[in-house]
Every structure is written in structure tokens, then in C-alpha cells.
Design an enzyme around this catalytic site. Structure first.
Site, short mmCIF file in Angstrom:
data_model
loop_
_atom_site.label_atom_id
_atom_site.label_comp_id
_atom_site.label_asym_id
_atom_site.label_seq_id
_atom_site.Cartn_x
_atom_site.Cartn_y
_atom_site.Cartn_z
N SER A 9 0.87 -1.24 -0.02
CA SER A 9 0.01 0.00 -0.12
C SER A 9 0.79 1.12 -0.04
CB SER A 9 -0.87 -0.02 1.15
OG SER A 9 -1.51 1.20 1.56
N TYR A 29 -1.16 -1.00 10.44
CA TYR A 29 -1.32 -1.06 8.72
C TYR A 29 0.19 -0.65 8.08
CZ TYR A 29 -3.40 -1.07 4.16
OH TYR A 29 -3.58 -1.01 2.80
#
Length: 252
Positions: free
Chosen positions: A141, A164
Site C-alpha cells: 500500500s 497497517y
């Protein structure tokens, strides 16, 4: 583009996984679609040609589960040439505010996502070495590349969890580590880091996010799948150890 190639896709029932599976089949490749959600898989993939797709229940944190899936792919298609890791396992507490994080849940999420990516890589690499070639693509990401723009989340219940960022930056690093570790083995390992994927986010968030981009803003799964197909194809055979960012300029 992918004729005769057999690709194992993890997280095949997710937004990106579904699209990747469909486009591989559309390019005449064969897919070993894996996920833990058996019921969802049956409804998602029933319209695809049965000779090109096989669903197997698999957990990326379970090494033996991965081994069984690879064996199923070899039995069904004769080989497993590549793997796309689109799995996104997480606990029910995912997204807990930073100030409220507890060690037990933090450890579990790091184990599920980053630990799972490492175990999956370990077992896939063993298979690739034994068969003499392989191609592995991790999905990371932009949050593994740059810091979140927290102002985009103001006025919403959304956030970008610190775990994350830890997981996605770790996946980029393990991609590079694997590419170097398996040099001269006819194995390629690359990473794709998408920007945000459109999934019913609040309009206020979408507007702020779009202001940081250069053309579109939040992406559709189709905007990411093409790069994955390119990396799976022989057109990219000398791309190795790279992280390709697809974010409409958000990270600039």
C-alpha cells in the site's frame, strides 16, 4: 498474455483479489483461487470457466494449508507458476485508535498480515526452487511508502492504523529481501502498492483524498489489476525486487 500460466491468488474473495482472478482468467491464465471464505468463493467464481479456475480454502498463516493448496494446484493444472498475495487478514478490533491499542490484539494483527506474508513466501519459494522457476507478487500500500494524511480522515470514523503502516512497509522490505536472497534461481519477487480503493467511503473523505491526487482520486480494482497482470507476464521478466506505486499521484 498469460496463456498456460497457473497463478495462485490469495485473498481471492477480496475487492482486489476478485478483480485479479477475473482478469487472469480473461487473459487465458489458470487460477488457483484461495481464501478462507468458502461460501463467498462459490458464489463469486461460479460463472468463470471451470477448466481455468479451482478454489481452495487456504490460510496464509498456516504453512501446511499453503502446502496443501500448492499440491492441489499441481494436481489440477500440472504446475503453480506464480503467486499473487492479496490476502488481508485482520481481527475484529482492527482500526482501534492508537492510544487504545493492546499488545495482544497488536501481536495478532502483525502475525496475521506480516507473519502470514512471510510464511506464505517461505512455502511458495520452496516450491519455486524445486520446480526451477517462479514469480511472486505481494500487494502492499502507499501507507507502506509514505505517512498517512490524517487530515483526510477528519470528521469521519475512519483512520489509518499504525499497524497497517508497519505491515505494509514490512511487506515492501521483505519483497526486496526475497529478491536478493533468491538471486540466480529464476524467481522474481515484486510488490504493488495501490492507493485507496473505492469502497463506500464517506464523501467528505473522498473529496479530501481527491485533492491530493492528479486525476481520479480513489481507485477502482481494475486500476490496479493491470499492473499485476504485467508483472505476471513475460513482458516484465527483468523486473525484480521492485515496488510499483499506483496512486494517481497521491504520494507526490
Amino acid at each position: 498474455m498469460l496463456s498456460s500460466k497457473v497463478i495462485l491468488v490469495t485473498g481471492a474473495c477480496g475487492l482486489l483479489g476478485q478483480q485479479i482472478v477475473q482478469e487472469i482468467v480473461g487473459q487465458n491464465g489458470c487460477v488457483l483461487a484461495t481464501d478462507t471464505d468458502t461460501d463467498k468463493a462459490e458464489s463469486l467464481f461460479q460463472a468463470l470457466p471451470s477448466e481455468q479456475i479451482q478454489f481452495v480454502s487456504m490460510d496464509i498463516t498456516d504453512a501446511e494449508s499453503v502446502v496443501r493448496a500448492i499440491a492441489r494446484g499441481i494436481k489440477q493444472f500440472g504446475a503453480v507458476d506464480a503467486c499473487v498475495n492479496a490476502a488481508y487478514p485482520r481481527t475484529a478490533s482492527w482500526g482501534t485508535p492508537f492510544e487504545e491499542l493492546e499488545m495482544e490484539e497488536l501481536q495478532e494483527n502483525l502475525k496475521l498480515q506480516l507473519g502470514g506474508a512471510i510464511i506464505l513466501s517461505q512455502r511458495m519459494m520452496k516450491h519455486f526452487v524445486e520446480q526451477g522457476h517462479g514469480n511472486f507478487i505481494h500487494l502492499s500500500s502507499i501507507m507502506g511508502v509514505v505517512a498517512p494524511k490524517f487530515e483526510n480522515y477528519e470528521g469521519t470514523s475512519m483512520t489509518s492504523p499504525i499497524e497497517y503502516t508497519a505491515v505494509k512497509s514490512g511487506i515492501i522490505s521483505l519483497t526486496r529481501w526475497l529478491a536478493k536472497y533468491y538471486k540466480n534461481k529464476k524467481i522474481r519477487i515484486n510488490c504493488v502498492s495501490p492507493g485507496g480503493i473505492l469502497d463506500q467511503q464517506p464523501e467528505s473523505f473522498l473529496e479530501k483524498y481527491r485533492n491530493s491526487c492528479t486525476s481520479k482520486g480513489m481507485l477502482d480494482p481494475t486500476d490496479v489489476a493491470g499492473t499485476v497482470l504485467f508483472l505476471l507476464s513475460d513482458q516484465s521478466k527483468y523486473i525484480n525486487g521492485q515496488n510499483i506505486v499506483i496512486d494517481d499521484g497521491w504520494s507526490l
